[in-house]
Design an enzyme around this catalytic site. Structure first.
Site, PDB file in Angstrom:
ATOM      1  N   CYS A  82     -27.215   7.140   8.332  1.00 22.22           N
ATOM      2  CA  CYS A  82     -27.105   6.782   6.936  1.00 22.22           C
ATOM      3  C   CYS A  82     -27.246   8.019   6.069  1.00 22.22           C
ATOM      4  O   CYS A  82     -27.304   9.149   6.557  1.00 22.22           O
ATOM      5  CB  CYS A  82     -28.194   5.773   6.563  1.00 22.22           C
ATOM      6  SG  CYS A  82     -28.214   4.308   7.624  1.00 22.22           S
ATOM      7  N   ILE A  94     -10.281  15.853  22.622  1.00 26.04           N
ATOM      8  CA  ILE A  94      -9.257  16.557  21.852  1.00 26.04           C
ATOM      9  C   ILE A  94      -8.603  17.575  22.776  1.00 26.04           C
ATOM     10  O   ILE A  94      -9.286  18.328  23.474  1.00 26.04           O
ATOM     11  CB  ILE A  94      -9.873  17.275  20.638  1.00 26.04           C
ATOM     12  CG1 ILE A  94     -10.315  16.261  19.591  1.00 26.04           C
ATOM     13  CG2 ILE A  94      -8.898  18.262  20.033  1.00 26.04           C
ATOM     14  CD1 ILE A  94      -9.182  15.549  18.891  1.00 26.04           C
ATOM     15  N   GLY A 118     -22.893  15.857  24.254  1.00 30.01           N
ATOM     16  CA  GLY A 118     -23.613  16.746  25.174  1.00 30.01           C
ATOM     17  C   GLY A 118     -24.268  17.906  24.464  1.00 30.01           C
ATOM     18  O   GLY A 118     -24.664  18.883  25.122  1.00 30.01           O
TER      19      GLY A 118
END
Length: 641
Positions: A2, A291, A364
């Protein structure tokens, strides 16, 4: 995950302007698009933007205790909250939600400032206790979640998850701190506790801050630190088994979610280990996101696919063109202060991809620091062996001279690039490590800065950041010392900052099993010889994961999440670099030596030198000036009363 923000009158009970607080809160809308909430009473205002992850129906914030005398706004996750609830209930506290947020208010009532010592997770929160007239702020041990604050001249205290929320108040002075600029050009980020602005600070990791109405603001209090004792005499087999058990526990805690969950999978050792362990903890296929780059020199996607196939994950791969440089201004606005890690570009893209499929992703991050994975660690250990052979009083003149006269040969094979090693050998261990990680080393920074800017520094050198932490490290073990330095600087200022802003830009929560503080403490008890063995970094992690990951993933050369800066600056960004570095935006600051800026550009263009990292650092500083410093406070949005 948040966004939090707030206003506190340290001197009395002046009315908090709802419109201003709402503006501050909405500046962080991207951090929590699901819901927003405000709490206002005389002299206090708290704001919260919510990304719903746990207790979707009753976990709204601000959240209160039974009589609403204690109020909290919270960013992050308390992973051990299910263990703490029965303990707090036994003390008489009544819970009205199933959220980890409510644990914070009752833990404060039960244990006061020491409550943070009971929390296991990533967090930044602010808690108002009306009966004690106290505002309490805290940040997690490893600085995963950010927290900025500022005390204005009139006694108004501001805080927020991002610097933009403080800027949205309108009262924060935008005076740049010269020492922060020096840290930025050395490290690529502004190190805690500084921010780029003199009046604002970051709450350092593992620190809390207590403010009482009518009293001077006390200094932040440190509640935890990691100690590299290196005294655990376990053997390799037992350590490997214990590591697997600890990883499993850490990952299981971070898989608690009421929304879709997955993991980043780069194809490197750390993310592959996380995915392998996740696959053993759930019957459903793990969602993984990667990616890939069109330039094969930067593409690890085949290794990610290898792991995805082995564990039958729901694998999502997006290919990114190698000329993906349109994010420069976007990144400057996201980070609010100068930030120069170019891997922010692919990190932004992988978060963008992940959010299409999940709301929570495990990463990681933190593995290199705790397991000993960086190539620079092995080089530093080699230099340390050389340093130990000669006393400093002999090394400094000999290697200092060699470092000055030896040419900088970026074009040559690595064996012949000895200038940096010679320069490092002329320093102490801490100075040598700082030298090795600096983007612009001290001689370059001296040439970069104008005479007037050097005067404004008053002799300050960013090296002081490392010296401060080294003095508190409690170890003289060569590897442990630089691991400690990275945990206090690079991990926080670079890695965690990058991932927090990139993920929250897409309303994605990223969780960090390799940064679990109990795991970090255990790893710090192990001897350095089990982390780096010969030329093999992350030795223990690799041994522990041999039954679960192929050798092609575990033992291939580390690639990293890099982008082709050198080619960009000699090609598609050539004109943009020249306009940015030699244009009016940098010139008007009076900070820089134009002749040296021209040298950086011309030497890089000609191929004589690879100045891609210094040029990117300057490019991002110029983008910060245009997109943040020179941008006015936004107009207040309409607010419901």
């Amino acid at each position: 995950m948040c966004g939090i923000t707030g206003i506190f009158d340290t001197r009395g009970q002046r009315t908090v302007d709802r419109v201003v607080l709402h503006r501050m809160n909405e500046s962080q809308f991207h951090r929590g698009p699901d819901e927003g909430g405000l709490h206002i009473e005389p002299g206090v205002g708290l704001g919260h933007r919510r990304l719903s992850i746990i207790d979707l129906t009753t976990g709204q914030q601000p959240l209160y205790n039974e009589d609403q005398s204690v109020c909290v706004v919270f960013n992050g996750e308390i992973y051990n909250y299910q263990e703490l609830i029965p303990e707090l209930q036994a003390l008489g506290h009544i819970f009205h939600t199933r959220s980890d947020t409510e644990v914070i208010v009752h833990a404060w009532e039960a244990w006061g400032e020491q409550c943070v010592e009971r929390f296991r997770g990533m967090f930044a929160f602010a808690l108002w206790d009306r009966n004690r007239e106290t505002l309490f702020l805290a940040r997690d041990r490893l600085g995963v979640k950010p927290l900025f604050y500022a005390l204005l001249d009139d006694g108004t205290f501001l805080f927020g998850s991002e610097l933009k929320s403080l800027l949205a108040h309108g009262g924060l002075k935008r005076d740049i701190d010269p020492c922060a600029v020096e840290e930025y050009f050395a490290l690529g980020y502004v190190a805690e506790p500084r921010s780029i602005f003199k009046q604002a600070k970051k709450l350092s990791p593992a620190h809390s801050l207590l403010l009482r109405r009518g009293q001077p603001m006390a200094a932040p209090r440190e509640y935890w630190d990691v100690r590299f004792t290196l005294d655990n005499r376990t053997n390799e087999t037992d350590a490997s088994e214990e590591l697997r058990l600890r990883l499993e526990e850490s990952i299981r805690l971070r898989m608690i979610s009421e929304v879709p969950l997955g993991a980043f999978l780069s194809g490197g050792v750390d993310s592959s280990a996380v995915v392998a362990m996740m696959a053993g903890l759930t019957e459903a296929p793990v969602n993984t996101c990667s990616i890939g780059f069109s330039d094969p020199a930067f593409n690890e996607s085949e290794f990610a696919k290898m792991v995805a196939n082995r564990y039958h994950t729901n694998h999502h791969l997006d290919m990114v063109e190698s000329d993906d440089f349109d994010l420069i201004d976007t990144l400057a606005r996201l980070y609010d202060e100068p930030y120069a890690d170019s891997s922010a570009i692919p990190t932004y893209r992988v978060c963008q991809l992940a959010r299409k499929h999940v709301t929570v992703a495990l990463s990681g991050d933190g593995g290199d620091e705790s397991f000993g994975g960086y190539r620079r660690y092995r080089l530093h250990m080699m230099e340390e062996r050389m340093r130990s052979a000669l006393p400093l009083k002999l090394r400094r003149p000999i290697f200092g001279t060699l470092g000055k006269i030896y040419p900088k040969a970026d074009w040559a094979p690595r064996f012949f690039r000895a200038k940096t090693t010679f320069e490092g050998m002329a320093h102490t261990s801490v100075e040598g490590y700082f030298h090795s990680v600096s983007i612009l080393r001290a001689p370059m920074r001296k040439q970069l800065y104008s005479a007037s800017f050097k005067d404004s520094l008053g002799g300050y050198d960013a090296m002081e950041v490392f010296k401060y932490h080294a003095a508190r490290s409690g170890t003289d073990d060569p590897l442990a010392l630089i691991q400690y330095l990275d945990l206090k600087t690079y991990l926080v200022g670079d890695i965690n900052t990058k991932v927090d802003r990139a993920s929250m830009a897409h309303s994605l929560e990223v969780r960090e099993p390799l940064m679990d503080h109990t795991l970090v403490e255990w790893l710090a008890s192990l001897p350095s010889s089990i982390k780096i063995r010969g030329q093999e970094g992350k030795y223990l992690l690799k041994k522990a994961m041999e039954p679960r990951l192929p050798d092609d993933v575990l033992y291939r050369p580390k690639m990293g999440f890099a982008v082709p800066l050198a080619r960009w600056f000699r090609g598609p960004l050539k004109n943009r670099v020249r306009e940015a570095l030699l244009g009016s935006t940098l010139a008007d600051t009076g900070m820089f030596n134009r002749d040296y800026l021209e040298h950086l550009i011309s030497a890089h263009d000609s191929g004589a030198r690879d100045y891609s990292s210094p040029i990117w650092t300057l490019l991002m500083f110029e983008a910060f000036l245009r997109n943040v410093l020179h941008t006015p406070t936004p107009e207040s949005p309409k607010v419901a009363h």
